[in-house]
Design a protein around this motif. Sequence first.
Motif, mmCIF file in Angstrom:
data_model
loop_
_atom_site.group_PDB
_atom_site.id
_atom_site.type_symbol
_atom_site.label_atom_id
_atom_site.label_comp_id
_atom_site.label_asym_id
_atom_site.label_seq_id
_atom_site.Cartn_x
_atom_site.Cartn_y
_atom_site.Cartn_z
ATOM 1 N N TYR A 42 -16.733 -32.772 -35.997
ATOM 2 C CA TYR A 42 -16.413 -31.687 -36.919
ATOM 3 C C TYR A 42 -16.033 -32.126 -38.273
ATOM 4 C CZ TYR A 42 -16.107 -28.612 -32.850
ATOM 5 O OH TYR A 42 -16.698 -28.102 -31.518
ATOM 6 N N PRO A 57 -12.859 -26.299 -40.146
ATOM 7 C CA PRO A 57 -11.876 -25.232 -40.545
ATOM 8 C C PRO A 57 -10.863 -25.544 -39.344
ATOM 9 C CG PRO A 57 -13.813 -24.613 -39.192
ATOM 10 C CD PRO A 57 -14.083 -26.090 -39.431
ATOM 11 N N PRO A 58 -9.705 -24.595 -39.867
ATOM 12 C CA PRO A 58 -8.388 -24.406 -39.052
ATOM 13 C C PRO A 58 -8.509 -23.978 -37.595
ATOM 14 C CG PRO A 58 -8.413 -22.947 -40.668
ATOM 15 C CD PRO A 58 -9.532 -23.796 -41.048
ATOM 16 N N SER A 64 -13.613 -31.902 -43.148
ATOM 17 C CA SER A 64 -13.644 -30.586 -43.710
ATOM 18 C C SER A 64 -13.738 -29.332 -42.680
ATOM 19 C CB SER A 64 -14.685 -30.467 -44.638
ATOM 20 O OG SER A 64 -16.086 -30.667 -44.123
ATOM 21 N N THR A 89 -18.773 -23.406 -34.442
ATOM 22 C CA THR A 89 -18.410 -24.196 -35.451
ATOM 23 C C THR A 89 -19.531 -25.571 -35.509
ATOM 24 O OG1 THR A 89 -16.053 -23.564 -35.110
ATOM 25 C CG2 THR A 89 -16.652 -25.638 -36.659
#
Length: 181
Positions: A119, A124-125, A122, A131
Amino acid sequence: MTDTVLVLGAKGRLGRAAVIAFAKQGWKVRAFARTWEGDVLGGHADGQRGEHAIEYVTGDALMPGVVSQMAKGCDVIVNGLNPPYAQWQTVLPALTKMVIAAGQRSGATIVLPGNVYGYGESMPPLLTADTPYRPSTQMGRLRVEMEQSYGAAAAANGVRTIIVQAGDFIEREKTGNWFDS
């Protein structure tokens, strides 16, 4: 179905947990490692769990045919192999080919630990199945290539693979990793 599982890298964090979990559920377990010297399975060395014995086997997973031979008669292959990071570029693709070949020859479902390297920095949380991968390191690119190899084997040859995606695999035993502290 024979309820037989081959656990590659059985002395590692994921491998140890897989050996114990499958054995407790009554599966026949082939626990594969380079050696069985020292503490076997974090203190679970008796070889008996559930109704079936644990078969401790040794070998070099990079030797042609070794993984395929060990996978004969297995329903599941748990790939807990993890070469040292410095060797990933050369060793990871070779191990991937060996495990895929074993899954294809045996018809076993492969279970593979995923991670978040693909991933990138960068990410995402909150990660979801949608994703996209955006690897930002060589290790991330290698992991994505590895997972894509399993996907290609599924599409071309029907090799079933389950990727268990997680940031880290934590265990209860103290094994000298940073979680111990």
